[in-house]
Scaffold this motif. Structure first.
Motif, mmCIF file in Angstrom:
data_model
loop_
_atom_site.group_PDB
_atom_site.id
_atom_site.type_symbol
_atom_site.label_atom_id
_atom_site.label_comp_id
_atom_site.label_asym_id
_atom_site.label_seq_id
_atom_site.Cartn_x
_atom_site.Cartn_y
_atom_site.Cartn_z
ATOM 1 N N ILE A 29 0.886 -1.173 0.000
ATOM 2 C CA ILE A 29 0.000 0.000 0.000
ATOM 3 C C ILE A 29 0.914 1.210 0.000
ATOM 4 O O ILE A 29 1.864 1.277 0.794
ATOM 5 C CB ILE A 29 -0.900 0.054 1.254
ATOM 6 N N LYS A 30 0.613 2.153 -0.879
ATOM 7 C CA LYS A 30 1.477 3.335 -0.990
ATOM 8 C C LYS A 30 1.480 4.163 0.298
ATOM 9 O O LYS A 30 0.436 4.350 0.918
ATOM 10 C CB LYS A 30 0.976 4.210 -2.144
ATOM 11 N N GLY A 31 2.643 4.592 0.681
ATOM 12 C CA GLY A 31 2.731 5.484 1.842
ATOM 13 C C GLY A 31 2.728 4.771 3.175
ATOM 14 O O GLY A 31 2.549 5.400 4.211
ATOM 15 N N LEU A 32 2.906 3.431 3.169
ATOM 16 C CA LEU A 32 2.988 2.677 4.427
ATOM 17 C C LEU A 32 4.226 1.790 4.400
ATOM 18 O O LEU A 32 4.480 1.097 3.408
ATOM 19 C CB LEU A 32 1.757 1.779 4.620
ATOM 20 N N LYS A 175 2.217 7.565 17.128
ATOM 21 C CA LYS A 175 1.757 7.559 15.738
ATOM 22 C C LYS A 175 0.872 8.754 15.417
ATOM 23 O O LYS A 175 0.101 9.213 16.259
ATOM 24 C CB LYS A 175 0.926 6.294 15.486
ATOM 25 N N ALA A 176 0.995 9.229 14.189
ATOM 26 C CA ALA A 176 0.072 10.216 13.638
ATOM 27 C C ALA A 176 -0.270 9.760 12.219
ATOM 28 O O ALA A 176 0.498 9.001 11.606
ATOM 29 C CB ALA A 176 0.719 11.594 13.627
ATOM 30 N N GLU A 192 1.176 6.949 7.544
ATOM 31 C CA GLU A 192 1.207 6.593 8.972
ATOM 32 C C GLU A 192 2.640 6.790 9.427
ATOM 33 O O GLU A 192 3.546 6.184 8.851
ATOM 34 C CB GLU A 192 0.781 5.126 9.128
ATOM 35 N N PHE A 193 2.855 7.640 10.419
ATOM 36 C CA PHE A 193 4.216 7.939 10.836
ATOM 37 C C PHE A 193 4.242 8.225 12.330
ATOM 38 O O PHE A 193 3.203 8.189 12.986
ATOM 39 C CB PHE A 193 4.785 9.120 10.036
ATOM 40 N N GLU A 194 5.426 8.480 12.849
ATOM 41 C CA GLU A 194 5.511 8.800 14.268
ATOM 42 C C GLU A 194 6.076 10.190 14.460
ATOM 43 O O GLU A 194 6.927 10.639 13.676
ATOM 44 C CB GLU A 194 6.398 7.786 14.998
#
Ligand code: ATP
Length: 453
Positions: A29-32, A175-176, A192-194
């Motif tokens: 999945i793009k961006g994960l 996480k944000a 999804e990042f921290e």
């Protein structure tokens, strides 16, 4: 030297278990992204270093770990429901979607080069999810787009349960989530990042000075993690580009392999957030443009003991991305060297406190009972010192083990050979210099501790 291209880092990260595309076996999945065995250690070490400097080494901060699912009311009053948007354009020709401010080639679609694009329209970046068993749209929550809002909503809880007075800070990592229109550049822009965020509450009027303090403090911290000062840039965010809550923001940019971009932002959020979430806003002289008519039941203010007046503190926020930190530090640490007869070696010259593995203990001969048992004992004793992960490498191929540990940034490898059985010493090889020395097992704990201090 740093990496020459992002591809070099992506390849190392996959090969050595730092990062994998999420849901890889189903096409991803793009961006994960998922952090593998080395990635999780590295990321945890970075977060620990931040926590140490923001909480343990200070006398004016407290920590928090709040929930990710956020009430829409909170994000209404924080301004996110109305303003947390990016400008979205559609390409009518190939149906792709882009962030309007990232159309690099004069308003052409980056995919098919068509100029047939829609006008930009605001696209809210927050993810929504249903709460409870009935998904009729009446009860929903957002996945938090930044970690700080729960710091503001817990402001009074923390004041009431500790003995803090302004100035003081609340730190949180976690996480944000942002539904980025075009995630790109590996883990630089993901969905999804921290974040590692500190909200530092100060008396209005002292905010400019504290802002400067935190900008410098944060640059110093990144330098202590191993980023060269010349690769960090202090960028003043233009007035017309400031977020809705900000009086002034300075971005700390890093020269990533794809170009210079934001690693951390240090914002003066004024009294916007506490003001927006506070009960009876009209009782206070709030300076920022706050969301009026908060339904909050709590007064998020403090009392000035000299003037006997209640006021809403200003807040200075250093907000760093963990994943962008991981990317920047991997890039800084990446080296390629020619060693004996033009053989290439890749190494990650990470600061030891960040290295995923602190030491590898390698018996010279695979499965040799005496050597393996002694190696296990050494490993276990070093592990007990609690400085991070130590591993046993029982594959018998010393050369390959050295290469592997160079690439994941292990500061030292300890080889247990037949001589060890006689002289009770091991060979210690240094990652950066490749120099080897004999150290007696008896002195190993002291040697190891000194190495990491
Ligand atoms: P950008 O301008 O790059 O979109 P931002 O100004 O929206 O970033 P902030 O809201 O200031 O970012 O968030 C604080 C920090 O969180 C950033 O400095 C960055 O390190 C990190 N961050 C923000 N968005 C992302 C993302 N999509 N992926 C990874 N990290 C992010």
């Amino acid at each position: 030297m740093t990496a020459q291209t992002m591809e070099e880092l992506v390849s190392l990260c996959k090969r050595r278990g730092f990062l994998f595309q999420s849901n890889d076996i189903y096409g991803g999945i793009k961006g994960l992204y998922d952090y593998g065995p080395m990635g999780v250690e590295f990321k945890n070490n970075l977060k620990q270093a931040w926590w140490k400097s923001m909480v343990y080494e200070r006398d004016d901060t407290e920590g928090l770990d709040a929930s990710i699912l956020s009430s829409p009311v909170v994000l209404k009053h924080s301004g996110h429901e109305d303003t947390f948007t990016d400008p979205l354009v559609d390409c009518r020709a190939c149906k792709s979607r882009w962030r309007a401010d990232q159309l690099f080639e004069n308003n052409r679609c980056p995919n098919c080069k068509s100029e047939d694009l829609t006008e930009p329209r605001p696209f809210n970046l927050m993810f929504k999810t249903a709460i409870g068993p009935v998904d009729d749209g009446s009860s929903f929550a957002y996945l938090r787009p930044e970690t700080c809002q729960q710091i503001f909503t817990n402001f009074k809880n923390i004041l009431d349960s500790t003995s803090r007075t302004v100035p003081f800070g609340i730190a949180q990592m976690g996480k944000a989530f942002r539904n980025e229109i075009t995630p790109r550049n590996f883990i630089f822009r993901v969905r999804e990042f921290e974040q590692m965020e500190l909200e530092f509450f100060v008396k209005p009027g002292t905010d400019d000075e504290w802002h400067e303090y935190w900008i410098n403090k944060r640059i110093e911290w990144w330098v202590n993690q191993g980023i060269k000062k010349e690769n960090l840039k202090k960028i003043e965010v233009e007035k017309n580009e400031l977020a809705h809550y900000s009086k002034r923001t300075v971005d700390i940019n890093y020269v990533f392999p794809h170009g210079e971009e934001e690693l951390e932002g240090v914002a003066n959020r004024t009294d916007f957030d506490l003001g927006s979430h506070t009960k009876n806003q009209n009782d206070f002289k709030i300076t920022s443009e706050v969301m009026k008519n908060s339904s909050s039941t709590t007064k998020l203010a403090v009392q000035d003991l000299e003037e006997k007046k209640w006021y809403i503190p200003y807040v200075i926020e250093p907000s760093a991305g963990v994943d962008r930190g991981v990317l920047a530090l991997l890039n800084e640490a990446y080296r390629e060297e020619n060693v004996d007869n033009d053989n290439k070696r890749i190494l990650l010259s990470l600061k030891p406190h960040l290295s995923p593995i602190k030491a590898a203990v390698i018996p010279l001969k695979k499965n040799n009972e005496e050597l393996v048992n002694l190696s296990k004992e050494i490993k276990s004793n070093l592990q007990k010192l609690g400085l991070g992960r130590v591993v046993l490498e029982n594959s018998g191929n010393i050369g390959k083990n050295y290469r592997r540990h160079d690439e994941i940034g292990t500061p030292i490898c300890l080889t247990v050979d037949f001589e060890t059985l006689e002289d009770k010493s091991v060979t210690v090889r240094d990652r950066d210099t490749m120099k080897q020395e004999r150290v007696s097992i008896e002195n190993l704990s002291e040697y190891y501790k000194k190495y990491f201090n």
